[in-house]
Write a protein that holds these residues in place. Structure first.
Motif, PDB file in Angstrom:
ATOM      1  N   HIS A  48       0.844  -1.202   0.000  1.00  0.00           N
ATOM      2  CA  HIS A  48       0.000   0.000   0.000  1.00  0.00           C
ATOM      3  C   HIS A  48       0.876   1.249   0.000  1.00  0.00           C
ATOM      4  O   HIS A  48       1.964   1.254   0.594  1.00  0.00           O
ATOM      5  N   HIS A  77       0.378  -2.167  -6.136  1.00  0.00           N
ATOM      6  CA  HIS A  77      -0.307  -1.423  -5.085  1.00  0.00           C
ATOM      7  C   HIS A  77      -1.732  -1.939  -4.939  1.00  0.00           C
ATOM      8  O   HIS A  77      -2.429  -2.167  -5.934  1.00  0.00           O
ATOM      9  N   ASN A  78      -2.170  -2.111  -3.697  1.00  0.00           N
ATOM     10  CA  ASN A  78      -3.533  -2.543  -3.436  1.00  0.00           C
ATOM     11  C   ASN A  78      -4.284  -1.464  -2.675  1.00  0.00           C
ATOM     12  O   ASN A  78      -3.726  -0.798  -1.808  1.00  0.00           O
ATOM     13  N   GLU A  79      -5.542  -1.311  -3.017  1.00  0.00           N
ATOM     14  CA  GLU A  79      -6.358  -0.200  -2.521  1.00  0.00           C
ATOM     15  C   GLU A  79      -6.340  -0.096  -1.007  1.00  0.00           C
ATOM     16  O   GLU A  79      -6.311  -1.100  -0.289  1.00  0.00           O
ATOM     17  N   CYS A  80      -6.386   1.153  -0.519  1.00  0.00           N
ATOM     18  CA  CYS A  80      -6.393   1.380   0.924  1.00  0.00           C
ATOM     19  C   CYS A  80      -7.138   2.668   1.278  1.00  0.00           C
ATOM     20  O   CYS A  80      -6.837   3.312   2.274  1.00  0.00           O
ATOM     21  N   GLU A  97      -7.683   7.438  -6.099  1.00  0.00           N
ATOM     22  CA  GLU A  97      -6.537   6.662  -5.632  1.00  0.00           C
ATOM     23  C   GLU A  97      -5.739   6.117  -6.805  1.00  0.00           C
ATOM     24  O   GLU A  97      -4.498   6.184  -6.818  1.00  0.00           O
TER      25      GLU A  97
END
Length: 360
Positions: A48, A77-80, A97
């Motif tokens: 993240h 990248h993974n959503e946060c 984002e």
């Protein structure tokens, strides 16, 4: 949707399931380790980047962690819930984002922050309860992602215990069975995008049912399928492990599911960083994590498993260098081809990235 899980918390963590900034003084108590097998190419399949009040993790912080000696060639990248648009239709705000991370990725691609292709893949958020109406959101993600947007995550981890914080998207239990959510997931399938799911281990049957309903949808199970080791799950651990293992092996029978290995630190599945005097060594983590990780690899096969750092979430309990050392120790008996898949190949295939094997 609230960003409380990544919000402005300070000091040493005192409760499970909340994301605190890393305690750098405590991390410094750990034994220094050099990177093992530093030539092995790595795709960090899940991390993240964000900037919340009192909790920042952007290019500067990430590249400091990358400097530990492992050969990380690319990242996803993974959503946060970071950098959402401040106005406009609510359902479109999460595209902010993707736009932000694509900008960071373009900056990293200049070489200013080293050779790693940070954010080469982006997994964003789109509300699948919109059903077929989610297509417009996904099209905007693709437009703003600069070729990096690969899919969306729908985090539906739900537990009725007050000691187990639910996931940020989990507005109610059993969301993956909702007809609108399944219609939204079908749009992902039709657009050739992935669906990352984050559930708790006792919900893995919901993931299996979704995979059966949409067999052509590529589903990525986050964090080894969500084992929990705190609250009511801190008791009868062997029983909970057995239930988790049974569910994991059942998931592996669905060929459209792949598994991310890692991300078990924050939920206390093994190491109790809340009360430890110092961070663990990679030898300690090898011993603690081997049963979980090898079960996943044996069930799915190396070509359907990929390692993730889950940083900076797991940085609450371990440094980046030690984390990847533990992964390398756990897979010492794997073949060269299996290790290539686990550390890079499966992530490249799943998220349609460049090939680390072609890196000189």
């Amino acid at each position: 949707m609230s960003s409380h899980l990544f919000g402005p918390t300070t000091g040493r963590p005192t409760t499970w399931g909340r994301i605190h900034p890393p305690d750098l003084e405590w991390l410094a108590r750990g034994r220094l380790e050099e990177a093992l097998d530093p030539a092995v190419p790595i795709v960090d399949a899940h991390h993240h980047l964000f900037d919340f009040p009192g909790n920042r993790y952007l290019l500067e912080e990430f590249t400091d962690d990358l400097a530990g000696g492992h050969r990380v060639v690319s990242t996803v990248h993974n959503e946060c819930m970071s950098m959402y648009l401040a106005d406009g239709p609510e359902h479109l705000r999460p595209v902010g984002e993707t736009k932000f991370i694509a900008g960071l990725a373009a900056r990293a691609a200049s070489g200013e922050f080293g050779p790693t292709r940070i954010g080469e893949g982006i997994v964003g958020f789109a509300d699948l309860t919109l059903g077929s109406g989610v297509r417009g959101v996904l099209e905007t993600h693709l437009e703003l992602g600069g070729g990096r947007f690969k899919g969306t995550r729908f985090a539906t981890g739900w537990d009725d215990s007050p000691d187990v914080p639910n996931n940020h998207t989990a507005s109610r239990p059993n969301l993956l069975a909702d007809p609108d959510v399944r219609s939204g997931a079908a749009v992902l399938r039709d657009m050739g995008l992935t669906l990352d799911v984050m559930v708790f281990f006792h919900q893995l049957d919901e993931v299996a049912a979704l995979a059966d309903a949409l067999p052509d949808l590529r589903i990525v199970v986050n964090h080894c399928g969500g084992p929990i080791g705190h609250g009511r799950y801190s008791y009868d651990r062997a029983e909970h492990f057995q239930a988790w293992e049974h569910a994991i092996r059942g998931l592996a029978e669905r060929p459209n599911i792949v598994c991310k290995i890692g991300g078990v630190m924050a939920r206390g599945a093994a190491f109790d960083y809340l009360h430890a005097d110092a961070p663990p060594s990679s030898l300690i983590l090898e011993d603690l994590w081997r049963p979980w990780f090898l079960t996943c690899i044996e069930a799915f096969g190396a070509d359907r498993c990929m390692f993730e750092s889950n940083f900076p979430v797991d940085k609450m309990g371990v440094s980046y260098t030690v984390l990847w050392n533990a992964y390398k120790r756990i897979t010492r008996s794997a073949s060269d081809d299996e290790r290539k898949a686990l550390f890079a190949g499966t992530a490249e295939k799943t998220y349609r990235l460049l090939t680390a094997a072609d890196e000189s």
